[in-house]
Design an enzyme around this catalytic site. Structure first.
Site, PDB file in Angstrom:
ATOM      1  N   CYS A 267      28.281  44.440 -64.038  1.00  0.00           N
ATOM      2  CA  CYS A 267      27.678  43.005 -63.347  1.00  0.00           C
ATOM      3  C   CYS A 267      27.893  41.665 -64.187  1.00  0.00           C
ATOM      4  O   CYS A 267      29.234  40.704 -63.980  1.00  0.00           O
ATOM      5  CB  CYS A 267      26.440  42.865 -62.860  1.00  0.00           C
ATOM      6  SG  CYS A 267      26.007  44.371 -61.884  1.00  0.00           S
TER       7      CYS A 267
HETATM    8  N1  NAD Z   1      25.770  48.588 -61.464  1.00  0.00           N
HETATM    9  C1  NAD Z   1      24.732  47.950 -60.712  1.00  0.00           C
HETATM   10  O1  NAD Z   1      23.514  47.379 -61.511  1.00  0.00           O
HETATM   11  C2  NAD Z   1      25.629  46.699 -59.916  1.00  0.00           C
HETATM   12  C3  NAD Z   1      23.889  45.810 -60.163  1.00  0.00           C
HETATM   13  C4  NAD Z   1      24.149  45.153 -57.990  1.00  0.00           C
HETATM   14  C5  NAD Z   1      25.428  44.908 -58.015  1.00  0.00           C
HETATM   15  N2  NAD Z   1      26.619  45.804 -58.107  1.00  0.00           N
HETATM   16  C6  NAD Z   1      28.018  45.396 -57.585  1.00  0.00           C
HETATM   17  O2  NAD Z   1      28.049  46.613 -56.281  1.00  0.00           O
HETATM   18  C7  NAD Z   1      29.257  47.274 -56.584  1.00  0.00           C
HETATM   19  C8  NAD Z   1      29.865  48.427 -57.137  1.00  0.00           C
HETATM   20  O3  NAD Z   1      29.018  48.671 -58.689  1.00  0.00           O
HETATM   21  P1  NAD Z   1      28.369  50.259 -58.568  1.00  0.00           P
HETATM   22  O4  NAD Z   1      27.735  49.960 -59.682  1.00  0.00           O
HETATM   23  O5  NAD Z   1      27.944  50.890 -57.435  1.00  0.00           O
HETATM   24  O6  NAD Z   1      29.721  50.580 -59.078  1.00  0.00           O
HETATM   25  P2  NAD Z   1      30.418  52.640 -59.196  1.00  0.00           P
HETATM   26  O7  NAD Z   1      31.164  52.870 -59.671  1.00  0.00           O
HETATM   27  O8  NAD Z   1      28.856  52.947 -60.060  1.00  0.00           O
HETATM   28  O9  NAD Z   1      30.508  52.700 -58.258  1.00  0.00           O
HETATM   29  C9  NAD Z   1      31.337  52.709 -56.859  1.00  0.00           C
HETATM   30  C10 NAD Z   1      31.712  53.811 -55.739  1.00  0.00           C
HETATM   31  O10 NAD Z   1      32.450  53.627 -55.338  1.00  0.00           O
HETATM   32  C11 NAD Z   1      33.224  54.305 -54.735  1.00  0.00           C
HETATM   33  N3  NAD Z   1      34.569  54.204 -54.603  1.00  0.00           N
HETATM   34  C12 NAD Z   1      35.226  53.611 -54.700  1.00  0.00           C
HETATM   35  N4  NAD Z   1      36.747  53.211 -54.250  1.00  0.00           N
HETATM   36  C13 NAD Z   1      36.348  53.599 -52.998  1.00  0.00           C
HETATM   37  C14 NAD Z   1      36.734  53.551 -51.873  1.00  0.00           C
HETATM   38  N5  NAD Z   1      37.344  52.834 -51.270  1.00  0.00           N
HETATM   39  N6  NAD Z   1      35.744  53.561 -50.718  1.00  0.00           N
HETATM   40  C15 NAD Z   1      34.912  55.112 -51.188  1.00  0.00           C
HETATM   41  N7  NAD Z   1      34.585  54.882 -52.376  1.00  0.00           N
HETATM   42  C16 NAD Z   1      34.803  54.139 -52.971  1.00  0.00           C
HETATM   43  C17 NAD Z   1      33.400  55.297 -56.771  1.00  0.00           C
HETATM   44  O11 NAD Z   1      34.521  56.365 -56.217  1.00  0.00           O
HETATM   45  C18 NAD Z   1      32.665  55.357 -57.200  1.00  0.00           C
HETATM   46  O12 NAD Z   1      31.496  56.435 -56.568  1.00  0.00           O
HETATM   47  C19 NAD Z   1      29.764  46.292 -57.403  1.00  0.00           C
HETATM   48  O13 NAD Z   1      30.166  44.783 -56.953  1.00  0.00           O
HETATM   49  C20 NAD Z   1      28.924  45.890 -57.967  1.00  0.00           C
HETATM   50  O14 NAD Z   1      29.465  44.272 -58.608  1.00  0.00           O
HETATM   51  C21 NAD Z   1      26.433  46.529 -59.503  1.00  0.00           C
END
Ligand code: NAD
Length: 425
Positions: A267
Site C-alpha cells: 500500500c
Molecule cells: N494488504 C493490505 O494491507 C491492504 C490494505 C488495504 C487495502 N489493500 C488493497 O486491497 C487490494 C488487495 O490487496 P491484498 O493485499 O489483499 O492482495 P493479495 O495479493 O494479498 O491478495 C489478492 C488475491 O487476489 C487474487 N486474484 C488476483 N486476480 C484475481 C482474479 N482475477 N480473480 C480472483 N482472484 C484474483 C490473488 O490470487 C490473491 O490471492 C489491493 O488493491 C490493495 O492495495 C491492501
C-alpha cells in the site's frame, strides 16, 4: 479442493488475500453464507484444507469459516446468484510505475457475466478516483447487459485493514462506504452493517477512493519527512529519537511517525503512485509526492552505506564481510516481504562484496536479484558469526536487551536498541 457448496451465496469475495480473507472471515462470523473466488488453485485448495496463508487469520479461523459453509474455489461460476460480490484483487504498478488495473479488470469481467438483477457489486481494492465509475462500471454493464444503479447496485468501500494490528480489524475500524447512486450506497451500508461497527458514508465513490489515497499518502509523506529529519539530525549531531520522543508528547497537532530503512508492503509505496499518475494525466502535479519519493527511495541505499561505513570504522574489509540482516519483512511481526526495503539494503551490500545473510522467523525464502539470500535459522549462532548486524524490523521475538549487549557492531534502523556497539540511523 473442497467443491463449492450448493446454492447461491450471500457474499462472494473475489481475491482471498490480505484484504479478502479477513473480510470473508468477518462476514462468515456474522452469519452470512460466504464463498470465495481466487485465481490461485494453491490459495483455494489451502483454504479448503483449513490452512490460512494470510497473517492474522489463523487455521482455526479458516476451519470455523468452513464450518459456516465457506468454500473457496477457482471456478467463477460460484458468483452466479450471489446477493453481493466484493472485489479484493491486487492493484499493483506497471513497469513504468503507473497504475496496473489488469487484475481489477480481469476480475470485474469474470464477475460481469455472472451477476443478475439486484446484485450488489463492491470494489474494495485501492485505486485512483474514478475507477469504480469509469473502469468497473462499464465492464460490469457490458458483461451483464444490465445498468448500474438501475438493475444492479455498485459501490466502493476502501479496505483499511492493517496486517499485524491486533487492536484494529475489519469489525472495529470505521468503514468508508460509497455508492454510484444513493440507493447503491444504501445497499452497501446494509451489507456491511452486520459486521462493521461504524460506517462512514462518503458523498460519492470518488470521495471514498480519494479518502483512501489520502490516508496512505499522508503516511508516505510523513515517513519521508521523519526520514529526512533523521538524516539531517545525524549530520548535525542531534539525537533524532530524542527529538521524536519530545515532539511526540504534544497532545494535539502532531502525529508521530518514525524513520526507518524505507517503506514497503502493498500500500504505502504503491498508493501515492496511483494518485500522482492520475493527477498527472489530468495535468496536475503533486510536487510533494515527488519529493517524498526521492527521500523514501533513497533510504535502503543510505542504510547500506551506513553499514559499509561501520565496517570501515571497525577495520573489517567490505569484501567478504559477513553482514546479518534481522527482519526482512516490510514491517515488524508480519510475514509480508512485498516491496520490502530489505531487498535494496541487501543489494547494495552484496554489490560491495559483503556476504549477506538474513534471519527472519516469518520468511523461509528471500530472493534478492534472483538469488536466494542464505537464511540463518539459529539466531545466537548467526549473531556471533556476523561482522555486522543490521536490525531492520524489531520483530517481537527479538530480545532487544540482548542485541544491545552484543560485542560487535549493530546498526539499528528503528531506534529500538541501546548498547555500546549500537549505532542508530
Ligand atoms: N494488504 C493490505 O494491507 C491492504 C490494505 C488495504 C487495502 N489493500 C488493497 O486491497 C487490494 C488487495 O490487496 P491484498 O493485499 O489483499 O492482495 P493479495 O495479493 O494479498 O491478495 C489478492 C488475491 O487476489 C487474487 N486474484 C488476483 N486476480 C484475481 C482474479 N482475477 N480473480 C480472483 N482472484 C484474483 C490473488 O490470487 C490473491 O490471492 C489491493 O488493491 C490493495 O492495495 C491492501
Amino acid at each position: 479442493m473442497a467443491p463449492p457448496a450448493e446454492g447461491p451465496a450471500d457474499l462472494v469475495v473475489v481475491g482471498l488475500g490480505h484484504v479478502g480473507l479477513p473480510l470473508a472471515r468477518s462476514a462468515s462470523a456474522a452469519g452470512l453464507r460466504v464463498l470465495g473466488l481466487d485465481v490461485s488453485a494453491r490459495v483455494a485448495s489451502g483454504l479448503g484444507a483449513g490452512r490460512s496463508h494470510v497473517g492474522g487469520v489463523s487455521d482455526a479461523d479458516v476451519t470455523a469459516m468452513l464450518g459456516q459453509d465457506f468454500r473457496a474455489s477457482t471456478d467463477p461460476e460460484i458468483v452466479c446468484g450471489a446477493r453481493t460480490v466484493v472485489l479484493c484483487v491486487p492493484t499493483g504498478l506497471v513497469a513504468d510505475g503507473g497504475p496496473d488495473l489488469a487484475q481489477v479488470e480481469a476480475a470485474t469481467s469474470e464477475v460481469a457475466t455472472r451477476i443478475g438483477p439486484g446484485t450488489l457489486v463492491v470494489l474494495e481494492s485501492t485505486s485512483y478516483p474514478g475507477t469504480t465509475e469509469e473502469v468497473v462500471r462499464p465492464l460490469l454493464e457490458k458483461g451483464s447487459g444490465l445498468v448500474a444503479g438501475q438493475d444492479f447496485a455498485l459501490a466502493y468501500s476502501p479496505q483499511r485493514i492493517d496486517p499485524g494490528n491486533r487492536k484494529w480489524g475489519v469489525e472495529n475500524t470505521p468503514k468508508i462506504v460509497s455508492g454510484y447512486t444513493t440507493d447503491c450506497a444504501r445497499r452497501a451500508v446494509a451489507f456491511y452493517s452486520p459486521f462493521v461497527k461504524d460506517i462512514v458514508l462518503a458523498k460519492g465513490t470518488r470521495e471514498a477512493e480519494m479518502a483512501k489515497l489520502l490516508e496512505n499518502t499522508y503516511r508516505y509523506v510523513n515517513i519521508a519527512l521523519v526520514d529526512e529529519v533523521a538524516l539531517y539530525c545525524r549530520q548535525s549531531g542531534i539525537d533524532v529519537w530524542d527529538v521524536l520522543h519530545c515532539a511526540g508528547t504534544k497532545p494535539f497537532g502532531f502525529g508521530r511517525f518514525v524513520p526507518g530503512p524505507g517503506v514497503g508492503g502493498h500500500c504505502i509505496p504503491v498508493d501515492p503512485r496511483y494518485l500522482a499518475a492520475e493527477a498527472e494525466r489530468q495535468g496536475f502535479s503533486f510536487r510533494l509526492l515527488d519529493a517524498a519519493r526521492q527521500v523514501v527511495d533513497a533510504m535502503p541505499g543510505h542504510v547500506a552505506r551506513r553499514a559499509l561505513g561501520l565496517l570501515d570504522e571497525h577495520g573489517v574489509r567490505r569484501d567478504g564481510a559477513r553482514v546479518l540482516l534481522l527482519g526482512v519483512t516490510y514491517k515488524p511481526d508480519v510475514a509480508d516481504i512485498r516491496e520490502t526495503p530489505a531487498r535494496g539494503v541487501a543489494t547494495v551490500l552484496a554489490e560491495s562484496g559483503a556476504l549477506v545473510t538474513y534471519h527472519d522467523p516469518y520468511v523461509d525464502r528471500f530472493h534478492v536479484g534472483g538469488t536466494a539470500l542464505p537464511r540463518a535459522t539459529g539466531l545466537d549462532e548467526a549473531l556471533t558469526s556476523a561482522d555486522l548486524v543490521i536490525l531492520l524490523q524489531p520483530h517481537a521475538c527479538y530480545d532487544l536487551g540482548a542485541l544491545g549487549r552484543l560485542d560487535r557492531p549493530l546498526l539499528d534502523t528503528r531506534g529500538a536498541v541501546t548498547g555500546r556497539f549500537v549505532t542508530t540511523l
